[in-house]
Design a protein around this motif. Structure first.
Motif, mmCIF file in Angstrom:
data_model
loop_
_atom_site.group_PDB
_atom_site.id
_atom_site.type_symbol
_atom_site.label_atom_id
_atom_site.label_comp_id
_atom_site.label_asym_id
_atom_site.label_seq_id
_atom_site.Cartn_x
_atom_site.Cartn_y
_atom_site.Cartn_z
ATOM 1 N N GLU A 118 39.601 31.201 -49.908
ATOM 2 C CA GLU A 118 39.493 31.506 -48.441
ATOM 3 C C GLU A 118 39.948 32.658 -48.013
ATOM 4 O OE1 GLU A 118 41.650 28.226 -46.675
ATOM 5 O OE2 GLU A 118 43.664 29.083 -47.214
ATOM 6 N N THR A 119 39.435 33.515 -46.981
ATOM 7 C CA THR A 119 40.049 34.515 -46.725
ATOM 8 C C THR A 119 40.177 34.687 -44.866
ATOM 9 O OG1 THR A 119 39.860 37.011 -46.726
ATOM 10 C CG2 THR A 119 37.757 35.733 -46.514
ATOM 11 N N GLU A 120 40.951 35.461 -44.519
ATOM 12 C CA GLU A 120 41.100 35.830 -43.248
ATOM 13 C C GLU A 120 41.166 37.453 -42.982
ATOM 14 O OE1 GLU A 120 44.533 36.110 -39.749
ATOM 15 O OE2 GLU A 120 44.382 34.221 -40.956
ATOM 16 N N VAL A 121 39.990 37.823 -42.090
ATOM 17 C CA VAL A 121 39.906 39.090 -42.189
ATOM 18 C C VAL A 121 40.016 39.584 -40.668
ATOM 19 C CG1 VAL A 121 38.296 41.207 -42.412
ATOM 20 C CG2 VAL A 121 38.286 39.413 -44.017
ATOM 21 N N THR A 122 40.815 40.710 -40.392
ATOM 22 C CA THR A 122 41.005 41.103 -38.964
ATOM 23 C C THR A 122 40.667 42.669 -39.037
ATOM 24 O OG1 THR A 122 42.920 39.636 -38.467
ATOM 25 C CG2 THR A 122 42.489 41.605 -36.823
ATOM 26 N N VAL A 123 39.784 42.930 -38.010
ATOM 27 C CA VAL A 123 39.114 44.448 -38.184
ATOM 28 C C VAL A 123 39.681 44.800 -36.477
ATOM 29 C CG1 VAL A 123 37.312 46.066 -37.827
ATOM 30 C CG2 VAL A 123 37.080 43.842 -39.553
ATOM 31 N N HIS A 124 40.585 45.998 -36.614
ATOM 32 C CA HIS A 124 41.260 46.593 -35.397
ATOM 33 C C HIS A 124 40.256 47.975 -35.128
ATOM 34 C CE1 HIS A 124 44.900 44.135 -35.794
ATOM 35 N NE2 HIS A 124 44.476 44.244 -37.060
ATOM 36 N N LYS A 125 39.822 47.893 -33.845
ATOM 37 C CA LYS A 125 39.446 49.357 -33.547
ATOM 38 C C LYS A 125 40.167 49.932 -32.453
ATOM 39 C CE LYS A 125 34.912 50.687 -31.960
ATOM 40 N NZ LYS A 125 33.275 50.213 -31.820
ATOM 41 N N PRO A 126 41.267 50.645 -32.748
ATOM 42 C CA PRO A 126 42.351 51.069 -31.790
ATOM 43 C C PRO A 126 41.851 51.976 -30.910
ATOM 44 C CG PRO A 126 42.947 51.798 -33.900
ATOM 45 C CD PRO A 126 41.746 50.626 -34.039
ATOM 46 N N ALA A 127 40.902 52.786 -31.307
ATOM 47 C CA ALA A 127 40.177 54.016 -30.366
ATOM 48 C C ALA A 127 38.919 53.345 -29.863
ATOM 49 C CB ALA A 127 40.034 54.995 -31.118
ATOM 50 N N ALA A 128 38.606 52.099 -29.446
ATOM 51 C CA ALA A 128 37.398 51.972 -28.968
ATOM 52 C C ALA A 128 37.405 52.350 -27.433
ATOM 53 C CB ALA A 128 37.500 50.268 -28.793
ATOM 54 N N PRO A 129 35.993 52.604 -27.288
ATOM 55 C CA PRO A 129 35.543 53.327 -25.807
ATOM 56 C C PRO A 129 35.755 52.421 -24.904
ATOM 57 C CG PRO A 129 33.580 52.777 -27.169
ATOM 58 C CD PRO A 129 34.954 52.453 -28.016
ATOM 59 N N ILE A 130 36.787 52.069 -24.228
ATOM 60 C CA ILE A 130 37.282 51.198 -23.314
ATOM 61 C C ILE A 130 37.902 52.238 -22.209
ATOM 62 C CG2 ILE A 130 38.620 49.324 -22.410
ATOM 63 C CD1 ILE A 130 38.340 48.117 -25.111
ATOM 64 N N HIS A 135 40.117 51.798 -19.926
ATOM 65 C CA HIS A 135 41.360 51.555 -19.348
ATOM 66 C C HIS A 135 42.396 51.584 -20.315
ATOM 67 C CE1 HIS A 135 38.761 49.833 -15.908
ATOM 68 N NE2 HIS A 135 38.051 49.539 -17.018
ATOM 69 N N PRO A 136 43.685 51.700 -20.105
ATOM 70 C CA PRO A 136 44.689 51.661 -21.282
ATOM 71 C C PRO A 136 44.709 50.424 -22.103
ATOM 72 C CG PRO A 136 45.633 52.591 -19.062
ATOM 73 C CD PRO A 136 44.195 51.876 -18.861
ATOM 74 N N PHE A 137 44.745 50.410 -23.355
ATOM 75 C CA PHE A 137 44.621 49.318 -24.070
ATOM 76 C C PHE A 137 45.495 49.639 -25.280
ATOM 77 C CE2 PHE A 137 41.027 51.196 -25.637
ATOM 78 C CZ PHE A 137 40.959 50.725 -27.051
ATOM 79 N N THR A 138 46.109 48.543 -26.177
ATOM 80 C CA THR A 138 46.899 48.984 -27.243
ATOM 81 C C THR A 138 45.641 48.708 -28.243
ATOM 82 O OG1 THR A 138 48.896 48.126 -26.339
ATOM 83 C CG2 THR A 138 48.653 48.200 -28.955
ATOM 84 N N ASP A 139 44.954 47.749 -28.516
ATOM 85 C CA ASP A 139 44.313 47.452 -29.643
ATOM 86 C C ASP A 139 42.892 46.594 -29.184
ATOM 87 O OD1 ASP A 139 43.516 47.249 -32.256
ATOM 88 O OD2 ASP A 139 44.870 45.800 -32.991
ATOM 89 N N VAL A 140 41.903 46.548 -30.023
ATOM 90 C CA VAL A 140 40.746 45.602 -29.948
ATOM 91 C C VAL A 140 40.666 45.116 -31.427
ATOM 92 C CG1 VAL A 140 38.243 45.235 -29.746
ATOM 93 C CG2 VAL A 140 39.589 46.602 -27.895
ATOM 94 N N ALA A 141 40.643 43.829 -31.460
ATOM 95 C CA ALA A 141 40.458 43.247 -32.822
ATOM 96 C C ALA A 141 39.571 41.914 -32.803
ATOM 97 C CB ALA A 141 41.921 43.045 -33.403
ATOM 98 N N VAL A 142 38.983 41.870 -34.003
ATOM 99 C CA VAL A 142 38.077 40.758 -34.472
ATOM 100 C C VAL A 142 38.816 39.904 -35.781
ATOM 101 C CG1 VAL A 142 35.871 39.864 -35.005
ATOM 102 C CG2 VAL A 142 36.112 41.523 -33.229
ATOM 103 N N THR A 143 39.060 38.853 -35.568
ATOM 104 C CA THR A 143 39.477 37.705 -36.845
ATOM 105 C C THR A 143 38.432 37.005 -37.005
ATOM 106 O OG1 THR A 143 41.712 38.475 -36.075
ATOM 107 C CG2 THR A 143 41.255 36.703 -37.665
ATOM 108 N N ILE A 144 38.150 36.955 -38.383
ATOM 109 C CA ILE A 144 37.415 35.737 -38.749
ATOM 110 C C ILE A 144 37.686 35.057 -39.942
ATOM 111 C CG2 ILE A 144 35.247 37.106 -38.021
ATOM 112 C CD1 ILE A 144 34.315 37.685 -41.040
ATOM 113 N N PHE A 145 37.773 33.774 -40.134
ATOM 114 C CA PHE A 145 37.962 32.932 -41.399
ATOM 115 C C PHE A 145 36.775 32.669 -41.983
ATOM 116 C CE2 PHE A 145 40.828 32.494 -37.647
ATOM 117 C CZ PHE A 145 42.032 32.472 -38.101
#
Length: 121
Positions: free
Chosen positions: A93-105, A107-117
């Protein structure tokens, strides 16, 4: 059966993923975290790297995916990364998280991430 874990966190690579044309042209840094579930007893008992997942080789394979063929969604990127993790038959099994810290949003934000199992079978 006990499932042990190998974790690789904060792997950084520049990719050209995203829906917007600017993301495809300029690229941006993506950050990847993976957790692998597998039995580490054989490697530990024999003190043999060939009996486990070599995390240096895994990191290179993951970076190749991030820097490779662009996709629109980080969900798709996460799915491709999970396939790399599960390519080793010892990984159940695996858990994968992809962070996109410079996503074109806009508004101020710290991180955008998707996690899948994902798991075998």
């Amino acid at each position: 059966m006990t499932t042990d874990r190998i974790e690789l966190r904060g792997l950084r690579a520049r990719g050209f993923h995203g829906v917007l044309s600017a993301e495809r042209e300029l690229g941006q840094e993506f950050v990847v975290d993976v957790i692998l579930g597998l039995d580490l007893r054989p490697a530990a008992e024999k003190d043999d790297v060939s009996l486990t997942v070599h995390y240096g080789e895994l990191a290179t394979a993951l970076v190749d995916v991030v820097t490779g063929e662009p996709v629109d969604l980080i969900e798709t990127l996460a799915e491709r990364l999970a396939a790399v993790c599960l390519a080793d038959e010892r990984v159940v099994e695996t858990e994968v998280t992809v962070h996109k810290p410079a996503a074109p949003i806009p508004h101020p934000f710290t991180d955008v991430a998707v996690t899948i199992f994902r798991s075998r079978g």
